[in-house]
Structures are given as structure tokens and as C-alpha cells.
Design an enzyme around this catalytic site. Structure first.
Site, mmCIF file in Angstrom:
data_model
loop_
_atom_site.group_PDB
_atom_site.id
_atom_site.type_symbol
_atom_site.label_atom_id
_atom_site.label_comp_id
_atom_site.label_asym_id
_atom_site.label_seq_id
_atom_site.Cartn_x
_atom_site.Cartn_y
_atom_site.Cartn_z
ATOM 1 N N HIS A 206 0.798 -1.220 0.000
ATOM 2 C CA HIS A 206 0.000 0.000 0.000
ATOM 3 C C HIS A 206 0.831 1.271 0.000
ATOM 4 C CE1 HIS A 206 0.962 -0.216 4.264
ATOM 5 N NE2 HIS A 206 0.687 1.071 4.323
HETATM 6 C C1 UD1 Z 1 -2.144 4.909 6.388
HETATM 7 C C2 UD1 Z 1 -0.866 5.356 7.098
HETATM 8 C C3 UD1 Z 1 0.217 4.299 6.913
HETATM 9 C C4 UD1 Z 1 -0.268 2.933 7.320
HETATM 10 C C5 UD1 Z 1 -1.540 2.612 6.554
HETATM 11 C C6 UD1 Z 1 -2.087 1.228 6.927
HETATM 12 C C7 UD1 Z 1 -0.413 7.771 7.183
HETATM 13 C C8 UD1 Z 1 0.421 8.848 6.643
HETATM 14 N N1 UD1 Z 1 -0.349 6.599 6.547
HETATM 15 O O1 UD1 Z 1 -1.865 4.915 4.995
HETATM 16 O O2 UD1 Z 1 1.337 4.653 7.704
HETATM 17 O O3 UD1 Z 1 0.718 1.969 7.057
HETATM 18 O O4 UD1 Z 1 -2.513 3.619 6.839
HETATM 19 O O5 UD1 Z 1 -3.304 0.984 6.383
HETATM 20 O O6 UD1 Z 1 -1.092 7.986 8.162
HETATM 21 N N2 UD1 Z 1 -9.466 4.253 2.669
HETATM 22 C C9 UD1 Z 1 -10.622 3.533 2.648
HETATM 23 N N3 UD1 Z 1 -11.129 3.079 3.834
HETATM 24 C C10 UD1 Z 1 -10.538 3.344 5.013
HETATM 25 C C11 UD1 Z 1 -9.358 4.092 5.019
HETATM 26 C C12 UD1 Z 1 -8.828 4.535 3.844
HETATM 27 O O7 UD1 Z 1 -11.194 3.273 1.599
HETATM 28 O O8 UD1 Z 1 -11.064 2.915 6.060
HETATM 29 C C13 UD1 Z 1 -8.886 4.759 1.415
HETATM 30 C C14 UD1 Z 1 -8.932 6.261 1.384
HETATM 31 O O9 UD1 Z 1 -10.018 6.723 0.702
HETATM 32 C C15 UD1 Z 1 -7.641 6.678 0.739
HETATM 33 C C16 UD1 Z 1 -6.742 5.483 0.887
HETATM 34 O O10 UD1 Z 1 -7.531 4.400 1.371
HETATM 35 O O11 UD1 Z 1 -7.807 6.928 -0.621
HETATM 36 C C17 UD1 Z 1 -5.594 5.786 1.782
HETATM 37 O O12 UD1 Z 1 -5.978 5.942 3.155
HETATM 38 P P1 UD1 Z 1 -5.092 6.820 4.208
HETATM 39 O O13 UD1 Z 1 -5.514 6.559 5.579
HETATM 40 O O14 UD1 Z 1 -5.069 8.218 3.783
HETATM 41 O O15 UD1 Z 1 -3.618 6.337 4.044
HETATM 42 P P2 UD1 Z 1 -3.058 4.871 3.926
HETATM 43 O O16 UD1 Z 1 -2.453 4.759 2.599
HETATM 44 O O17 UD1 Z 1 -4.073 3.880 4.362
#
Ligand code: UD1
Length: 366
Positions: A206
Site C-alpha cells: 500500500h
Molecule cells: C495509512 C498510514 C500508513 C499505514 C496505513 C495502513 C499515514 C500517513 N499513513 O496509509 O502509515 O501503514 O494507513 O493501512 O497515516 N481508505 C478507505 N477506507 C478506510 C481508510 C482509507 O477506503 O477505512 C482509502 C482512502 O479513501 C484513501 C486510501 O484508502 O484513498 C488511503 O488511506 P489513508 O488513511 O489516507 O492512508 P493509507 O495509505 O491507508
């Protein structure tokens, strides 16, 4: 009674906060208030973990949801400030390196509330990683730095942090793994996915550097295509990765790889069972490098660096450039002469949360 607001926000936080909430409750001297920022909000990225790990319902959910780094971090800061003002805790405890970690630490310190950071001192020395920025900044403003592996103590010393603030306590994530190992064993996930023990590889990806650019992800898929001829690959796909695969038009290509399964993200117990019974893990996650070390499962970390070097020196982890040729070479070497260490990093013994709770009991005056 010492009042501690404990913050969790994203998936990798939940397995760290679970043993801490339990250990604080056992002391009878620490009142822990759980705040969920809502950085992760899906059933499969959040609620499932609360159920699997028996984490108490958060007293407060800030429901920030997704956004750019700036807007997500800003929104957490904006919504967390009134919570601290209302609850007036003695401490705010944050874990890991996600946006919720730095956002809540910053709010606390500016309101004169002390900050404890669990998993302090880890450094990848790669400032292109958002997590590295979060780690550096959180440590710089923390009053109590609770460290999981020796490199963390050394990094903080080199940065000039007062040694009195630094405590080497071990790894809370491993507390959770050890506690749930047996329960996970009862999971039926292998049957559900049609897998046989030790005959498949597990993949998780990811990190923006691996999944945000078609060339990078395409090259990783080239390697998976080859590996899948040898053994089945299970790749529970993070929402961010699934979204990118669609946008980049790589979905069809992935479907054509026979032997590659891409289920939705799994809960804690299912994923632990899946990992424990796998022949090999390929990942860019932080925590999975640690879990495979304790499970004795070989791990190829598809990154140029790691903030968790003890998983290489004492564990089963190996770094591997995230490109087809390097992945295939590392995979073949692992298959032909992979020796596995059965050593265990110091203080990864299931008692890290207890040690942290004891520190707080002392702070409470007894
Ligand atoms: C975040 C953390 C990362 C961790 C990862 C584990 C930061 C900077 N990054 O990255 O350190 O390793 O989580 O998962 O805090 N999304 C969903 N459902 C959710 C959450 C997110 O669909 O419940 C989607 C969002 O719309 C977004 C993407 O996933 O487009 C990324 O989510 P985000 O929490 O911003 O960062 P991660 O890449 O998950």
C-alpha cells in the site's frame, strides 16, 4: 488517578492500542480514555479489528475520514483540540507513525499536556515517506519515548534526546500477536480461500512509492506473474491499492494471473492465520516485518529501506528492491537456500504493554 487519552486512528494502530488499554485497566491507577480519529473508517479497516481484539468502544470518534495529508492532519488537529480541552488529561498517548499520531501529539503539546509516543525512535532515514516525517516530528515533541527495538534507542541518542525520557519497553504489537495466536489458529480462512498450509505466498502492498505509479506497480506485478506459476499468491488488497489498480487500468491484467487471489482486507485473526501458515510473505508494511519475525515466516520487504532493522539482524526479514528482477532473484534465493532464524528480538515477549503501564503507575506516584 492519572488520566491518559489514548489515540488510535488507522489500521496499524489498533493492534498496538489493544494491549495498552488492557494493561492500563489492570493497574487500577490509570484512567485511559480511548479516542479514535476515524482516519480509517471502513468495516474492514477499523470495526473488524475492534471486534477481533476486544478493544473497548472508543469514548470519542472524531470521524475525520480520508483526505490529502494536509487536510486530513489539519482536520484531526481541529477536532482533537476541544477533546483535550474538555477532558484535561495528564497525558496524551500516541502510537506508531500515522497522520493521527503527529496531529494529536501536536495538539497536546501546545495545550501543555504531556505526550507519550509508543514505537518511538524508529527511522527509515527516508524523508520521502510520510511516516518518517510523522515519526521525527512526534518524537521531537514527546515527553516519554517508548521504544520497541535497540535501533530506536540509538537513533534518539544520536538526535540528542534526553536519555531520561527514553525507555526501551519492547513491542506492543507482539503482545497482541502472542495473545491471539491460538484464537487465530481456529480461523477457517485457509479453507475459505482454498489454500494448503505452506504452499502459498501472502502479499500486502500500500506504500505510495509502490502503488501510486503504474511503472512501479507494473514491475512488481511482472514478478508476481512468475511467482504465481510456482505457488499461489494471496493479496488482500488495501483500499488505496485497489483504487489505484482500477485507475491505472491494471485490474484486468491482475485477473489474468492464474494463482493470484485478491480478497478484501482481512480481519486480524484471519490475517494472522494466513501469515502464520504461509511459505513466504512479500510486503511493504512496517508491522508485518515484525510479525513474520516472531512467526518464523520468511519475509521479503519490497522497499529500499526499513525503520525496523532488528527484523533483519535477528529475524526473518530481507530487503528487496521493488522491481521484477530483484524480487525474482530474492524469491529464488529464498526458495533454494532460505535458512530461518528462530531468534527473537529482545523484549518482544508479550509484556511490553505491561512495562508501559508500570511506567505510568510510577508517574501516578506509586
Ligand atoms: C495509512 C498510514 C500508513 C499505514 C496505513 C495502513 C499515514 C500517513 N499513513 O496509509 O502509515 O501503514 O494507513 O493501512 O497515516 N481508505 C478507505 N477506507 C478506510 C481508510 C482509507 O477506503 O477505512 C482509502 C482512502 O479513501 C484513501 C486510501 O484508502 O484513498 C488511503 O488511506 P489513508 O488513511 O489516507 O492512508 P493509507 O495509505 O491507508
Amino acid at each position: 488517578m492519572l488520566k491518559v487519552i489514548c489515540v488510535c486512528g488507522a489500521r496499524p494502530n489498533f493492534m498496538k492500542i489493544a494491549p495498552l488499554m488492557e494493561a492500563f485497566a489492570r493497574t487500577g491507577k490509570v484512567h485511559a480514555v480511548l479516542v479514535h480519529t476515524g482516519q480509517h473508517y471502513d468495516e474492514r479497516m477499523s470495526q473488524l479489528f475492534f471486534r477481533d481484539l476486544g478493544i473497548p468502544e472508543p469514548e470519542i470518534n472524531l470521524e475525520v475520514g480520508s483526505g490529502s495529508h494536509a487536510s486530513q492532519t489539519a482536520e484531526i488537529i481541529r477536532r482533537f483540540e476541544p477533546v483535550v480541552l474538555e477532558h484535561r488529561p495528564d497525558w496524551v498517548l500516541v502510537v506508531g507513525d500515522v497522520n493521527s499520531t503527529i496531529a494529536c501529539a501536536l495538539v497536546a503539546v501546545k495545550l501543555g499536556v504531556k505526550v507519550a509516543h509508543v514505537e518511538a525512535g524508529l527511522r527509515s532515514f527516508d524523508r520521502g515517506m510520510p511516516e518518517e516525517i510523522n515519526r521525527l516530528l512526534t518524537d521531537a515533541i514527546s515527553d516519554l519515548l517508548l521504544v520497541s527495538e535497540p535501533s530506536g534507542v540509538e537513533n534518539l541518542r544520536r538526535e540528542g534526546v534526553d536519555p531520561a525520557k527514553v525507555h526501551f519497553v519492547g513491542n506492543v504489537m507482539i503482545d497482541t500477536l502472542m495473545k491471539n495466536r491460538e484464537r487465530a489458529n481456529a480461523s477457517s480462512i485457509l479453507g475459505e480461500l482454498g489454500l494448503s498450509p505452506k504452499k502459498y505466498a501472502v502479499v500486502t502492498l500500500h506504500r505510495p512509492s509502490n502503488v501510486d505509479h503504474p511503472r512501479a506497480l507494473g514491475s512488481i506485478l511482472d514478478a508476481f506473474e512468475q511467482i504465481a506459476r510456482d505457488m499461489e499468491i494471496v493479496f488482500p488488497m488495501h483500499p488505496r491499492t485497489r483504487k489505484n489498480v482500477e485507475v491505472m487500468g491494471l485490474g484486468e491484467r491482475m485477473e489474468r494471473i492464474r494463482g493470484l487471489k485478491t480478497p478484501e482486507p482481512l480481519g486480524y485473526l484471519d490475517f494472522l492465520k494466513l501469515t502464520a501458515d504461509s511459505a513466504l510473505v512479500l510486503t511493504d508494511s512496517g508491522g508485518i516485518q515484525e510479525e513474520t519475525t516472531i512467526l518464523g515466516v520468511p519475509c521479503l520487504t519490497l522497499r529500499e529501506n526499513t525503520e525496523r532493522p532488528v527484523t533483519i539482524s535477528e529475524g526473518t526479514n530481507r530487503l528487496c528492491k521493488p522491481e521484477a528482477a530483484s524480487i525474482l532473484q530474492a524469491y529464488r534465493e529464498q526458495r533454494t537456500n532460505g535458512t530461518i532464524s528462530t531468534r527473537r528480538p529482545a523484549l518482544w515477549d508479550g509484556k511490553a504493554a505491561e512495562r508501559i503501564a508500570e511506567i505510568f503507575v510510577k508517574l501516578a506516584g506509586g
